[in-house]
Design a protein around this motif. Structure first.
Motif, PDB file in Angstrom:
ATOM      1  N   ARG A  22       0.853  -1.180   0.000  1.00 35.25           N
ATOM      2  CA  ARG A  22       0.000   0.000   0.000  1.00 35.25           C
ATOM      3  C   ARG A  22       0.893   1.235   0.000  1.00 35.25           C
ATOM      4  NH1 ARG A  22      -4.481  -1.713   4.606  1.00 35.25           N
ATOM      5  NH2 ARG A  22      -5.381  -3.478   3.454  1.00 35.25           N
ATOM      6  N   GLY A  23       0.727   2.093  -0.997  1.00 34.63           N
ATOM      7  CA  GLY A  23       1.657   3.195  -1.145  1.00 34.63           C
ATOM      8  C   GLY A  23       2.955   2.683  -1.730  1.00 34.63           C
ATOM      9  N   ASP A  24       4.014   3.420  -1.557  1.00 34.55           N
ATOM     10  CA  ASP A  24       5.314   3.006  -2.067  1.00 34.55           C
ATOM     11  C   ASP A  24       5.904   1.944  -1.159  1.00 34.55           C
ATOM     12  OD1 ASP A  24       6.052   6.441  -2.873  1.00 34.55           O
ATOM     13  OD2 ASP A  24       5.097   4.897  -4.096  1.00 34.55           O
ATOM     14  N   GLY A  25       6.758   1.096  -1.729  1.00 35.70           N
ATOM     15  CA  GLY A  25       7.490   0.164  -0.879  1.00 35.70           C
ATOM     16  C   GLY A  25       7.346  -1.272  -1.308  1.00 35.70           C
ATOM     17  N   SER A  26       7.818  -2.160  -0.436  1.00 37.21           N
ATOM     18  CA  SER A  26       7.910  -3.587  -0.694  1.00 37.21           C
ATOM     19  C   SER A  26       7.141  -4.344   0.386  1.00 37.21           C
ATOM     20  CB  SER A  26       9.392  -3.994  -0.686  1.00 37.21           C
ATOM     21  OG  SER A  26       9.549  -5.381  -0.792  1.00 37.21           O
ATOM     22  N   ARG A  27       6.511  -5.440  -0.011  1.00 34.06           N
ATOM     23  CA  ARG A  27       5.737  -6.230   0.952  1.00 34.06           C
ATOM     24  C   ARG A  27       5.831  -7.701   0.584  1.00 34.06           C
ATOM     25  NH1 ARG A  27       0.085  -5.329   3.844  1.00 34.06           N
ATOM     26  NH2 ARG A  27      -0.815  -7.406   3.799  1.00 34.06           N
ATOM     27  N   VAL A  28       6.070  -8.546   1.602  1.00 34.87           N
ATOM     28  CA  VAL A  28       6.019  -9.999   1.429  1.00 34.87           C
ATOM     29  C   VAL A  28       5.033 -10.558   2.436  1.00 34.87           C
ATOM     30  CG1 VAL A  28       8.358 -10.177   0.522  1.00 34.87           C
ATOM     31  CG2 VAL A  28       7.993 -10.369   2.984  1.00 34.87           C
ATOM     32  N   GLU A  29       4.362 -11.628   2.039  1.00 38.85           N
ATOM     33  CA  GLU A  29       3.373 -12.206   2.941  1.00 38.85           C
ATOM     34  C   GLU A  29       3.186 -13.678   2.647  1.00 38.85           C
ATOM     35  OE1 GLU A  29      -0.120  -9.833   2.143  1.00 38.85           O
ATOM     36  OE2 GLU A  29      -0.978 -11.419   0.892  1.00 38.85           O
ATOM     37  N   ALA A  30       2.541 -14.359   3.572  1.00 38.44           N
ATOM     38  CA  ALA A  30       2.168 -15.756   3.414  1.00 38.44           C
ATOM     39  C   ALA A  30       0.879 -15.980   4.189  1.00 38.44           C
ATOM     40  CB  ALA A  30       3.270 -16.683   3.919  1.00 38.44           C
ATOM     41  N   GLU A  31       0.158 -17.003   3.804  1.00 41.51           N
ATOM     42  CA  GLU A  31      -1.009 -17.410   4.579  1.00 41.51           C
ATOM     43  C   GLU A  31      -0.524 -18.331   5.691  1.00 41.51           C
ATOM     44  OE1 GLU A  31      -4.183 -16.338   4.034  1.00 41.51           O
ATOM     45  OE2 GLU A  31      -3.287 -15.028   2.504  1.00 41.51           O
ATOM     46  N   VAL A  32      -0.740 -17.919   6.918  1.00 44.28           N
ATOM     47  CA  VAL A  32      -0.370 -18.728   8.078  1.00 44.28           C
ATOM     48  C   VAL A  32      -1.655 -19.126   8.782  1.00 44.28           C
ATOM     49  CG1 VAL A  32       0.824 -18.761  10.300  1.00 44.28           C
ATOM     50  CG2 VAL A  32       1.867 -17.611   8.338  1.00 44.28           C
ATOM     51  N   ASP A  33      -1.928 -20.425   8.776  1.00 44.62           N
ATOM     52  CA  ASP A  33      -3.189 -20.937   9.307  1.00 44.62           C
ATOM     53  C   ASP A  33      -4.380 -20.196   8.692  1.00 44.62           C
ATOM     54  OD1 ASP A  33      -1.773 -22.712  10.843  1.00 44.62           O
ATOM     55  OD2 ASP A  33      -1.822 -21.478  12.641  1.00 44.62           O
ATOM     56  N   GLY A  34      -4.249 -19.888   7.398  1.00 42.53           N
ATOM     57  CA  GLY A  34      -5.348 -19.285   6.660  1.00 42.53           C
ATOM     58  C   GLY A  34      -5.473 -17.784   6.762  1.00 42.53           C
ATOM     59  N   ARG A  35      -4.571 -17.137   7.509  1.00 45.17           N
ATOM     60  CA  ARG A  35      -4.626 -15.673   7.665  1.00 45.17           C
ATOM     61  C   ARG A  35      -3.302 -15.060   7.229  1.00 45.17           C
ATOM     62  NH1 ARG A  35      -8.533 -14.269  11.604  1.00 45.17           N
ATOM     63  NH2 ARG A  35      -7.954 -12.090  11.216  1.00 45.17           N
ATOM     64  N   PRO A  36      -3.328 -13.881   6.587  1.00 45.83           N
ATOM     65  CA  PRO A  36      -2.072 -13.307   6.081  1.00 45.83           C
ATOM     66  C   PRO A  36      -1.158 -12.826   7.207  1.00 45.83           C
ATOM     67  CG  PRO A  36      -3.901 -11.792   5.711  1.00 45.83           C
ATOM     68  CD  PRO A  36      -4.502 -13.076   6.198  1.00 45.83           C
ATOM     69  N   LEU A  37       0.113 -13.205   7.114  1.00 50.23           N
ATOM     70  CA  LEU A  37       1.180 -12.664   7.952  1.00 50.23           C
ATOM     71  C   LEU A  37       2.102 -11.920   7.001  1.00 50.23           C
ATOM     72  CD1 LEU A  37       2.857 -12.431  10.585  1.00 50.23           C
ATOM     73  CD2 LEU A  37       3.867 -14.643  10.020  1.00 50.23           C
ATOM     74  N   TRP A  38       2.424 -10.657   7.309  1.00 50.16           N
ATOM     75  CA  TRP A  38       3.149  -9.854   6.326  1.00 50.16           C
ATOM     76  C   TRP A  38       4.240  -8.994   6.959  1.00 50.16           C
ATOM     77  CZ3 TRP A  38       2.716  -4.726   7.465  1.00 50.16           C
ATOM     78  CH2 TRP A  38       1.551  -4.296   8.134  1.00 50.16           C
ATOM     79  N   PHE A  39       5.206  -8.624   6.104  1.00 46.91           N
ATOM     80  CA  PHE A  39       6.260  -7.661   6.411  1.00 46.91           C
ATOM     81  C   PHE A  39       6.278  -6.655   5.259  1.00 46.91           C
ATOM     82  CE2 PHE A  39       7.459 -11.783   8.085  1.00 46.91           C
ATOM     83  CZ  PHE A  39       7.853 -11.510   9.389  1.00 46.91           C
ATOM     84  N   ALA A  40       6.451  -5.379   5.579  1.00 49.70           N
ATOM     85  CA  ALA A  40       6.446  -4.346   4.544  1.00 49.70           C
ATOM     86  C   ALA A  40       7.435  -3.250   4.911  1.00 49.70           C
ATOM     87  CB  ALA A  40       5.045  -3.762   4.365  1.00 49.70           C
ATOM     88  N   SER A  41       7.965  -2.575   3.895  1.00 51.89           N
ATOM     89  CA  SER A  41       8.895  -1.478   4.132  1.00 51.89           C
ATOM     90  C   SER A  41       8.895  -0.523   2.945  1.00 51.89           C
ATOM     91  CB  SER A  41      10.312  -2.000   4.362  1.00 51.89           C
ATOM     92  OG  SER A  41      11.224  -0.929   4.580  1.00 51.89           O
ATOM     93  N   ARG A  42       8.988   0.762   3.234  1.00 53.70           N
ATOM     94  CA  ARG A  42       9.191   1.773   2.200  1.00 53.70           C
ATOM     95  C   ARG A  42      10.686   2.070   2.003  1.00 53.70           C
ATOM     96  NH1 ARG A  42       4.610   3.860   5.009  1.00 53.70           N
ATOM     97  NH2 ARG A  42       2.748   3.900   3.668  1.00 53.70           N
ATOM     98  N   ASP A  43      11.521   1.473   2.835  1.00 58.57           N
ATOM     99  CA  ASP A  43      12.949   1.810   2.841  1.00 58.57           C
ATOM    100  C   ASP A  43      13.835   0.727   2.260  1.00 58.57           C
ATOM    101  OD1 ASP A  43      12.257   4.164   4.343  1.00 58.57           O
ATOM    102  OD2 ASP A  43      12.123   2.878   6.126  1.00 58.57           O
ATOM    103  N   ALA A  44      13.299  -0.457   1.992  1.00 56.29           N
ATOM    104  CA  ALA A  44      14.116  -1.577   1.533  1.00 56.29           C
ATOM    105  C   ALA A  44      13.254  -2.525   0.714  1.00 56.29           C
ATOM    106  CB  ALA A  44      14.733  -2.317   2.722  1.00 56.29           C
ATOM    107  N   THR A  45      13.917  -3.314  -0.119  1.00 60.57           N
ATOM    108  CA  THR A  45      13.236  -4.358  -0.882  1.00 60.57           C
ATOM    109  C   THR A  45      13.288  -5.653  -0.082  1.00 60.57           C
ATOM    110  OG1 THR A  45      13.846  -3.325  -2.986  1.00 60.57           O
ATOM    111  CG2 THR A  45      13.207  -5.652  -3.044  1.00 60.57           C
ATOM    112  N   LEU A  46      12.132  -6.181   0.237  1.00 62.89           N
ATOM    113  CA  LEU A  46      12.050  -7.378   1.065  1.00 62.89           C
ATOM    114  C   LEU A  46      12.037  -8.636   0.201  1.00 62.89           C
ATOM    115  CD1 LEU A  46       9.443  -6.221   3.742  1.00 62.89           C
ATOM    116  CD2 LEU A  46      11.920  -5.934   3.721  1.00 62.89           C
ATOM    117  N   THR A  47      12.484  -9.734   0.798  1.00 65.12           N
ATOM    118  CA  THR A  47      12.571 -11.025   0.128  1.00 65.12           C
ATOM    119  C   THR A  47      11.559 -11.982   0.737  1.00 65.12           C
ATOM    120  OG1 THR A  47      14.935 -10.714  -0.301  1.00 65.12           O
ATOM    121  CG2 THR A  47      14.093 -12.969  -0.403  1.00 65.12           C
ATOM    122  N   ALA A  48      10.841 -12.689  -0.111  1.00 62.44           N
ATOM    123  CA  ALA A  48       9.866 -13.671   0.365  1.00 62.44           C
ATOM    124  C   ALA A  48      10.609 -14.918   0.818  1.00 62.44           C
ATOM    125  CB  ALA A  48       8.863 -13.996  -0.743  1.00 62.44           C
TER     126      ALA A  48
END
Length: 359
Positions: A22-48
């Motif tokens: 959402r907005g500028d930046g990078s976000r990685v996520e996964a479904e954990v027990d059917g619900r999204p768990l995520w990490f996001a940053s406008r300052d760095a490119t994240l790796t899944a």
């Protein structure tokens, strides 16, 4: 001991992916027990990274005694460390254990740029690590959503200018990573004192495309064997082939760390130790950790110069306002009692210890 006991149910990590933030930046996520768990940053490119999610979930899964299932392969170095992590968890807390169920690991391209990131919350341990490091960290890392809630905009807005000023002063790149980890249903009820080291390592693995090492400030000194989520025993075991996780210098006790940072003007201005968040922004100057830090600064003759705290009320009065402290904190108060000469402060510390022993 057989750590891989079979239990009904599992922690399931599915659909690991990078998604538009959402907005500028990078976000990685996964479904954990059917619900999204995520990490996001406008300052760095994240790796899944599978290790990011597996590190965050290993201790919660071991607490429940259920396996972790992934549909992505896990780094073999990280996986080889799991039995050693489980030995420590069993030794400390008698946890049932877990196992990792994942496909065979496939080769991954290396994208490391040799940068080191230091976790930085603005507390005594963070400042001690930053000031004492042989080499300045390439990245100064703050995680929004751990000690500071994601929706706590006022506190974050008050913290950010000092964080940016500190990073600039030390020639480090400031990186803020946001995550819903503590609010996720699978992790919400977990004991943060136990899981926060794995959670910090998770953020490091999410940044593994940009860094090769994550430096975690020490909590307790190395000679103190108490169980804790970050320790020199546990932290290195979150490492993989692509990321080295290590504990910074943990040889110095708390009072020594305060003395090491008390002479630095930036630290005195931006020190942030209050995790209870009683005040709308900054340190409340009333909770146990604030008052204990203020007492240490007073012993260094630096409290009067520390803009980060409210210094308008006598320490003895503040000490009497601290409720019963936890058992693992009583030793620290006994150590301070041996150093304090001010009679009213000594009497107040004795009262605090007495009501904590009774409590």
């Amino acid at each position: 001991m057989n750590f891989f006991r079979r239990h009904a149910g599992a922690v399931r990590i599915r659909g690991l992916r990078s998604v538009p933030a959402r907005g500028d930046g990078s976000r990685v996520e996964a479904e954990v027990d059917g619900r999204p768990l995520w990490f996001a940053s406008r300052d760095a490119t994240l790796t899944a990274s599978p290790e990011a999610f597996a590190s965050a979930l290993l201790i919660p899964a071991a607490t429940r005694g259920v396996p972790i299932e992934l549909d992505e392969p896990v780094d073999p170095t990280w996986l080889a460390n799991v039995p050693r992590v489980l030995e420590i968890l069993d030794d400390w807390w008698g946890l049932p254990g877990t196992r990792i169920e994942a496909p065979t690991e496939a080769p991954r391209p290396s994208t490391r740029n040799r940068a080191t990131a230091q976790c930085f919350s603005g507390g005594v341990d963070s400042w001690f690590t930053l000031l004492g490091a042989e080499a300045r960290p390439g990245v100064l890392l703050f995680v929004r959503g751990f000690d500071m809630r994601l929706d706590d905009h006022a506190r974050f807005d008050a913290f950010l200018p000092g964080f940016l000023e500190t990073a600039a002063a030390f020639g480090s790149r400031p990186v803020v990573v946001r995550t819903n980890l503590r609010r996720h249903p699978t992790l919400r009820a977990a004991d943060w004192e136990r899981i926060h080291g794995g959670a910090l390592a998770a953020v490091g693995h999410a940044l593994a495309g940009e860094i090769e090492a994550l430096r975690i400030p020490p909590s307790y000194p190395a000679h103190d064997p108490r169980p804790w989520g970050t320790s020199s025993r546990l932290d290195p075991l979150w490492s993989s082939r692509g990321l080295v996780v290590r504990t910074a210098d943990s040889a110095v006790r708390r009072i020594g760390r305060v003395r090491a940072v008390a002479d630095h003007p930036l630290a005195r201005r931006h020190l942030r130790v209050c995790w209870e968040n009683r005040a709308r922004t900054g340190n409340c100057s009333r909770c146990e950790k604030c008052v204990r830090t203020m007492l240490c600064l007073d012993l260094c003759d630096r409290l009067g110069d520390c803009e980060a705290f409210d210094r308008t009320r006598p320490l003895a009065h503040l000490l009497d306002g601290v409720p019963c402290t936890q058992s693992h904190q009583i030793l620290a108060w006994r150590e301070r009692l041996a150093e304090v000469t001010h009679p009213e402060q000594r009497a107040a510390i004795e009262r605090l210890i007495a009501r904590s022993d009774v409590g």
